[in-house]
Design an enzyme around this catalytic site. Structure first.
Site, PDB file in Angstrom:
ATOM      1  N   LYS A  89       0.444 -11.914   0.670  1.00  0.00           N
ATOM      2  CA  LYS A  89      -0.938 -11.846   1.146  1.00  0.00           C
ATOM      3  C   LYS A  89      -1.904 -12.329   0.066  1.00  0.00           C
ATOM      4  CE  LYS A  89      -3.411  -8.180   0.773  1.00  0.00           C
ATOM      5  NZ  LYS A  89      -3.984  -6.819   0.863  1.00  0.00           N
ATOM      6  N   ASP A 104      -3.515  -9.385   6.147  1.00  0.00           N
ATOM      7  CA  ASP A 104      -3.862  -8.040   5.671  1.00  0.00           C
ATOM      8  C   ASP A 104      -3.804  -7.084   6.862  1.00  0.00           C
ATOM      9  OD1 ASP A 104      -6.109  -8.615   7.162  1.00  0.00           O
ATOM     10  OD2 ASP A 104      -7.539  -8.117   5.585  1.00  0.00           O
TER      11      ASP A 104
END
Length: 218
Positions: free
Chosen positions: A121, A139
């Site tokens: 991420k 996320d």
């Protein structure tokens, strides 16, 4: 509507709703974004943005942070929560950057994820926002919104990332990620999502099955 067509339909409406969507973290260059992203774990971007100006004055580059005492670094990032873990990761990361990359943040996913505290991420965030190399950032918001829309049935972030990569053209990955994040923050919230106000509810599985259906049975 076929899934890729739905993705295009969703993109068109997100473009209108969030034409200027971008990362909410304040940064100047890859190093500052890396640090801010590490600090943002379990912390709001607003709080991180309050902490980073003084942090970057004290530790403007990886060399300064690598030489810092862990105690000083912990104190500097304390307001962001989980400060011991974050400070440890940042110091190790800075040391790795100095020793292996000449003090520069690498611009490949493979090298970024080798750094302490950097997962896919964060790596994709750095690539997209600091280097303009497209990446899908998954996320909690992107994961939730993607599942609710039916763009992915997976709960594992990496699998969701790959699902979205197939649905959206590469040049859109960063922008779509930013738009889904903002949509998750402002409308498709974890608790009490604002479904009637949603600009993409016409193609949302959650809206049909979790919001409208219970209302029709009352």
């Amino acid at each position: 509507m076929e899934l890729k067509q739905r993705a295009q339909w969703i993109t068109d409406r997100l473009n209108r709703a969030y034409p200027d969507a971008r990362c909410a973290l304040t940064f100047d260059g890859p190093w500052q974004l890396l640090v801010a992203a590490v600090l943002s774990a379990q912390c709001t971007d607003e709080r991180v943005n309050q902490v980073t100006p003084s942090l970057f004055k004290k530790f403007p580059d990886p060399e300064h942070m690598a030489r810092a005492s862990l105690q000083d670094l912990e104190e500097a990032v304390r307001p962001t929560g989980f400060y011991r873990n974050k400070a440890g990761n940042l110091k190790q990361c800075a040391t790795e950057l100095v020793n292996r990359h000449g003090g520069r943040v690498p611009d490949t996913l493979e090298e970024l994820v080798k750094l302490p505290g950097i997962g896919r991420k964060t790596a994709n965030l750095i690539l997209g926002e600091a280097f303009e190399i497209p990446g899908v950032v998954v996320d909690t918001h992107v994961l939730r919104v993607s599942n609710r829309l039916g763009l992915s049935r997976n709960k594992d972030p990496e699998k969701v990332e790959r699902d979205l990569m197939k649905l959206f053209s590469r040049e859109l990955w960063t922008r779509v990620s930013d738009q889904l994040i903002w949509h998750g923050r402002l409308t498709c919230t974890a608790r009490k999502p604002k479904c009637p106000e949603c600009v993409i509810n016409a193609q949302c599985d959650f809206y049909r099955n979790e919001y409208l259906k219970p209302l029709s049975t009352k």
